[in-house]
Scaffold this active site. Structure first.
Site, mmCIF file in Angstrom:
data_model
loop_
_atom_site.group_PDB
_atom_site.id
_atom_site.type_symbol
_atom_site.label_atom_id
_atom_site.label_comp_id
_atom_site.label_asym_id
_atom_site.label_seq_id
_atom_site.Cartn_x
_atom_site.Cartn_y
_atom_site.Cartn_z
ATOM 1 N N TYR A 13 0.618 -1.049 -0.134
ATOM 2 C CA TYR A 13 -0.376 0.682 0.061
ATOM 3 C C TYR A 13 0.769 1.238 0.070
ATOM 4 C CZ TYR A 13 -3.733 3.659 2.133
ATOM 5 O OH TYR A 13 -4.338 4.035 2.330
ATOM 6 N N PHE A 83 9.872 -1.200 3.572
ATOM 7 C CA PHE A 83 8.520 -0.622 3.616
ATOM 8 C C PHE A 83 8.110 -2.311 4.785
ATOM 9 C CE2 PHE A 83 8.387 2.582 1.113
ATOM 10 C CZ PHE A 83 7.624 3.762 1.509
ATOM 11 N N SER A 127 5.902 3.350 13.244
ATOM 12 C CA SER A 127 4.435 3.375 13.433
ATOM 13 C C SER A 127 4.864 4.271 14.789
ATOM 14 C CB SER A 127 3.857 2.480 13.743
ATOM 15 O OG SER A 127 2.680 2.394 14.088
ATOM 16 N N TYR A 152 3.657 -6.546 17.081
ATOM 17 C CA TYR A 152 4.287 -5.849 15.918
ATOM 18 C C TYR A 152 4.522 -4.425 16.582
ATOM 19 C CZ TYR A 152 2.956 -2.296 12.393
ATOM 20 O OH TYR A 152 3.036 -1.114 11.701
ATOM 21 N N LYS A 156 8.580 -2.803 15.954
ATOM 22 C CA LYS A 156 9.653 -1.153 15.123
ATOM 23 C C LYS A 156 10.008 -0.750 16.439
ATOM 24 C CE LYS A 156 6.125 -1.152 11.747
ATOM 25 N NZ LYS A 156 7.122 -1.360 10.370
ATOM 26 N N TYR A 180 4.813 7.034 11.368
ATOM 27 C CA TYR A 180 3.178 7.061 10.639
ATOM 28 C C TYR A 180 2.264 7.282 11.227
ATOM 29 C CZ TYR A 180 5.762 4.655 6.332
ATOM 30 O OH TYR A 180 6.685 4.594 5.423
ATOM 31 N N PHE A 181 0.979 8.377 11.457
ATOM 32 C CA PHE A 181 0.042 8.131 12.272
ATOM 33 C C PHE A 181 -0.816 7.366 10.924
ATOM 34 C CE2 PHE A 181 0.453 10.192 15.998
ATOM 35 C CZ PHE A 181 1.487 10.077 16.383
ATOM 36 N N ASN A 182 -1.826 7.453 11.139
ATOM 37 C CA ASN A 182 -2.802 7.030 10.056
ATOM 38 C C ASN A 182 -3.184 6.606 8.196
ATOM 39 O OD1 ASN A 182 -3.582 6.128 13.064
ATOM 40 N ND2 ASN A 182 -5.568 4.697 12.439
ATOM 41 N N LEU A 203 -10.198 0.781 9.032
ATOM 42 C CA LEU A 203 -11.798 1.520 9.457
ATOM 43 C C LEU A 203 -11.972 2.313 8.308
ATOM 44 C CD1 LEU A 203 -13.527 2.750 11.166
ATOM 45 C CD2 LEU A 203 -12.557 4.866 11.171
ATOM 46 N N ARG A 298 -12.094 -2.743 20.626
ATOM 47 C CA ARG A 298 -11.624 -3.670 20.279
ATOM 48 C C ARG A 298 -10.457 -3.523 21.189
ATOM 49 N NH1 ARG A 298 -9.078 -2.683 14.161
ATOM 50 N NH2 ARG A 298 -8.223 -0.803 15.605
HETATM 51 P P1 NAD Z 1 1.317 -3.233 3.008
HETATM 52 O O1 NAD Z 1 1.021 -5.204 3.513
HETATM 53 O O2 NAD Z 1 0.970 -3.355 2.483
HETATM 54 O O3 NAD Z 1 2.842 -3.736 2.279
HETATM 55 C C1 NAD Z 1 3.730 -4.057 3.042
HETATM 56 C C2 NAD Z 1 4.688 -5.225 1.646
HETATM 57 O O4 NAD Z 1 5.805 -5.831 2.135
HETATM 58 C C3 NAD Z 1 3.832 -6.270 1.330
HETATM 59 O O5 NAD Z 1 3.759 -6.135 -0.782
HETATM 60 C C4 NAD Z 1 4.191 -7.209 1.080
HETATM 61 O O6 NAD Z 1 3.771 -8.864 0.409
HETATM 62 C C5 NAD Z 1 6.108 -6.839 1.907
HETATM 63 N N1 NAD Z 1 6.361 -7.955 2.506
HETATM 64 C C6 NAD Z 1 6.208 -7.704 3.765
HETATM 65 N N2 NAD Z 1 7.217 -8.917 4.276
HETATM 66 C C7 NAD Z 1 8.503 -9.031 3.898
HETATM 67 C C8 NAD Z 1 9.161 -9.901 3.221
HETATM 68 N N3 NAD Z 1 9.852 -11.286 4.428
HETATM 69 N N4 NAD Z 1 10.115 -9.774 1.763
HETATM 70 C C9 NAD Z 1 9.640 -9.565 0.987
HETATM 71 N N5 NAD Z 1 8.665 -9.006 1.215
HETATM 72 C C10 NAD Z 1 7.666 -9.126 2.247
HETATM 73 O O7 NAD Z 1 1.846 -2.291 4.577
HETATM 74 P P2 NAD Z 1 1.468 -0.919 4.315
HETATM 75 O O8 NAD Z 1 0.514 -0.497 4.775
HETATM 76 O O9 NAD Z 1 2.036 -0.530 2.883
HETATM 77 O O10 NAD Z 1 2.536 -0.666 5.639
HETATM 78 C C11 NAD Z 1 3.684 -0.494 5.217
HETATM 79 C C12 NAD Z 1 4.967 -0.061 6.357
HETATM 80 O O11 NAD Z 1 4.678 0.898 6.893
HETATM 81 C C13 NAD Z 1 5.036 -1.303 6.791
HETATM 82 O O12 NAD Z 1 6.152 -1.561 7.761
HETATM 83 C C14 NAD Z 1 3.471 -1.550 8.290
HETATM 84 O O13 NAD Z 1 4.541 -1.613 9.348
HETATM 85 C C15 NAD Z 1 3.939 0.255 8.042
HETATM 86 N N6 NAD Z 1 2.963 1.017 8.972
HETATM 87 C C16 NAD Z 1 2.241 0.750 8.556
HETATM 88 C C17 NAD Z 1 0.695 1.628 8.556
HETATM 89 C C18 NAD Z 1 -0.698 1.466 8.182
HETATM 90 O O14 NAD Z 1 -1.654 1.719 9.059
HETATM 91 N N7 NAD Z 1 -0.748 0.875 7.284
HETATM 92 C C19 NAD Z 1 0.773 2.298 9.371
HETATM 93 C C20 NAD Z 1 2.123 2.359 10.434
HETATM 94 C C21 NAD Z 1 2.989 1.928 9.859
HETATM 95 N N1 UFG Z 2 -12.217 1.106 14.055
HETATM 96 C C1 UFG Z 2 -13.464 1.007 14.802
HETATM 97 N N2 UFG Z 2 -14.039 -0.221 13.387
HETATM 98 C C2 UFG Z 2 -13.289 -1.277 11.922
HETATM 99 C C3 UFG Z 2 -11.991 -0.370 12.257
HETATM 100 C C4 UFG Z 2 -11.315 0.339 12.606
HETATM 101 O O1 UFG Z 2 -14.282 1.508 15.145
HETATM 102 O O2 UFG Z 2 -13.739 -1.608 11.724
HETATM 103 C C5 UFG Z 2 -11.667 2.605 15.092
HETATM 104 C C6 UFG Z 2 -10.777 1.551 15.627
HETATM 105 O O3 UFG Z 2 -10.694 0.894 17.192
HETATM 106 C C7 UFG Z 2 -9.899 3.116 15.981
HETATM 107 C C8 UFG Z 2 -10.453 3.345 14.843
HETATM 108 O O4 UFG Z 2 -11.787 2.908 13.791
HETATM 109 O O5 UFG Z 2 -10.505 4.256 16.701
HETATM 110 C C9 UFG Z 2 -8.914 3.146 13.798
HETATM 111 O O6 UFG Z 2 -8.627 1.999 13.563
HETATM 112 P P1 UFG Z 2 -7.369 0.850 12.204
HETATM 113 O O7 UFG Z 2 -8.102 0.007 12.747
HETATM 114 O O8 UFG Z 2 -7.705 1.843 11.191
HETATM 115 O O9 UFG Z 2 -6.060 1.750 12.129
HETATM 116 P P2 UFG Z 2 -5.430 1.904 14.018
HETATM 117 O O10 UFG Z 2 -5.113 3.083 15.123
HETATM 118 O O11 UFG Z 2 -6.321 0.621 14.987
HETATM 119 O O12 UFG Z 2 -3.927 0.977 13.876
HETATM 120 C C10 UFG Z 2 -3.327 1.480 12.191
HETATM 121 C C11 UFG Z 2 -3.015 0.678 11.904
HETATM 122 C C12 UFG Z 2 -1.120 -0.140 12.415
HETATM 123 C C13 UFG Z 2 -1.192 1.193 12.499
HETATM 124 C C14 UFG Z 2 -1.401 2.426 13.751
HETATM 125 C C15 UFG Z 2 -0.150 3.721 13.258
HETATM 126 O O13 UFG Z 2 -3.208 -1.057 11.773
HETATM 127 O O14 UFG Z 2 -0.601 -1.065 11.831
HETATM 128 O O15 UFG Z 2 -2.741 2.804 12.789
HETATM 129 O O16 UFG Z 2 -0.258 4.228 12.542
HETATM 130 F F1 UFG Z 2 0.629 1.082 13.620
#
Ligand code: NAD
Ligand code: UFG
Length: 344
Positions: A13, A83, A127, A152, A156, A180-182, A203, A298
């Site tokens: 993503y 990533f 994160s 998880y 980090k 990152y935040f959300n 969400l 949750r």
């Molecule tokens: P994502 O799952 O869409 O992308 C991660 C990618 O890494 C995937 O394409 C997966 O196939 C690949 N991958 C995982 N393990 C691997 C490995 N061992 N070797 C090769 N490829 C591998 O996730 P994203 O949302 O794009 O997140 C990217 C990064 O940002 C992650 O490190 C995640 O922890 C961090 N992050 C995401 C969020 C969020 O809410 N999306 C928030 C905070 C931090």
């Molecule tokens: N929520 C709902 N219903 C749902 C899903 C989420 O009410 O079906 C609420 C959660 O309780 C929370 C808010 O929506 O209050 C956001 O929830 P998300 O699951 O979208 O996101 P989080 O804040 O729980 O976590 C995300 C990523 C983590 C990352 C974090 C901070 O999933 O990987 O943001 O970047 F670490």
């Protein structure tokens, strides 16, 4: 020659949106991904947007021999953006060993590759989970990191410590950790967006799936938090804004400015929105009704967090710009696109 950036997890993503911004800023992009949570078609989306197909190597970053072969093949990698990781907080509680193995194993291998191939710069995906539920808001980079609430989150924290220890042991390397935040929304073209292999857990994609009829209702997890409407508050940042911050971070590493070899930046908008406010924004912008029900909290969720991202503004020259309306429109356009792709 244009600088070459290795983007691990680049078909995912945030990685795919960052690949687009890097290419549009003149970088060459090499994606390494094992496709465990993404698809090869993403490369075509990136090509359609930018006119350039990134280099792509499919392998598991935990496999050091494959990583060495990749570094040998491309000879000169100028920087890495890491990533690739498993990222579901709840799943990490039930599968901790897989999370430690994947997220820390890949991190160690990448640091070894930096050392052995002289790759000078790393940007790491961290994160806001590292802050837990902070006492004071907004969260700055000085806010104390708390004991992680999930395996998880711990990966980090430990990754950041491993990076710091590596940099302390070797001259000439630099790294930036982006907390990152959300991240939400999708590219305006709807050619790339969040498209996980399993069902989404966050969400915004759950709201759009409810709107399009893939789910009958959205569960709002708790309305008894200490927030104005009782529902959880987060700092939602448009994924394209987030992607642009990575380009700024890569530039900062290239310029080698500042005395610190390891810098940390919060990436958010600085504004917190509750779950009910997010639902209301979707309903208003799209003129549709979100069918939702309040259910118990949750496990593992915190009540409220949002960023002070002023350090990224001052040092990286970066700021989140997209209004939430753009998140709504891009997320909805992307959901419709997924619907078309899965119905052909
Ligand atoms: P994502 O799952 O869409 O992308 C991660 C990618 O890494 C995937 O394409 C997966 O196939 C690949 N991958 C995982 N393990 C691997 C490995 N061992 N070797 C090769 N490829 C591998 O996730 P994203 O949302 O794009 O997140 C990217 C990064 O940002 C992650 O490190 C995640 O922890 C961090 N992050 C995401 C969020 C969020 O809410 N999306 C928030 C905070 C931090
Ligand atoms: N929520 C709902 N219903 C749902 C899903 C989420 O009410 O079906 C609420 C959660 O309780 C929370 C808010 O929506 O209050 C956001 O929830 P998300 O699951 O979208 O996101 P989080 O804040 O729980 O976590 C995300 C990523 C983590 C990352 C974090 C901070 O999933 O990987 O943001 O970047 F670490």
């Amino acid at each position: 020659m244009n600088k070459l950036v290795l983007v691990t997890g680049g078909t995912g993503y945030i990685g795919s949106h960052t690949a687009v911004e890097l290419i549009e800023s003149g970088y060459q992009v090499l994606i390494a991904d094992n496709l465990m949570n993404s698809r090869r078609e993403v490369l075509e989306g990136i090509r359609e947007i930018t006119g350039i197909r990134p280099f792509f190597e499919e392998f598991d970053l935990c496999d050091m021999q494959k990583l060495i072969a990749c570094c040998n093949k491309y000879e000169k990698i100028d920087a890495i953006i890491h990533f690739a990781a498993l990222k579901a907080v709840g799943e990490s509680v039930s599968r901790p060993l897989e999370y430690y193995e994947n997220n820390l194993g890949s991190m160690i291998n990448l640091l070894k590759a930096m050392r052995d191939f002289g790759i000078p710069g790393l940007v790491f995906s961290s994160s806001c989970t590292v802050y837990g539920q902070p006492e004071n808001l907004p969260v700055t980079e000085e806010t104390p990191v708390q004991k992680a609430a999930s395996p998880y989150g711990n990966t980090k924290q430990v990754s950041e410590e491993m990076i710091a220890d590596f940099l302390a042991s070797a001259e000439g390397y630099r790294a930036i950790s982006l907390r990152y935040f959300n991240p939400v929304g999708a590219h305006a073209s709807a050619l790339i967006g969040e498209y996980p292999i399993g069902p989404p857990l966050n969400l915004v994609p759950i709201i759009t799936q409810t709107l399009i009829g893939k789910r009958s209702e959205l569960h709002v997890f708790g309305n008894d938090y200490n927030t104005p409407d009782g529902t959880g508050i987060r700092d939602y940042i448009h994924v394209v804004d987030l992607a642009k911050a990575h380009v700024a971070a890569i530039r900062r590493l290239e310029e080698r400015k500042g005395n610190e070899p390891f810098e940390v930046f919060n990436l958010g908008t600085g504004k917190g929105l509750s779950v009910l406010e997010i639902i209301a924004a979707f309903e208003k912008v799209l003129d549709m009704k979100v069918n939702y029900r309040i259910v118990p909290r949750r496990p593992g969720d915190i009540g409220c967090i949002y960023a002070d991202a002023s350090k990224a503004g001052e040092i990286l020259g970066w700021k989140a710009l997209a209004p939430f309306e753009e998140v709504v429109l891009s997320a909805w356009k992307w959901e419709q696109q997924i619907n078309r792709m899965t119905n052909v």
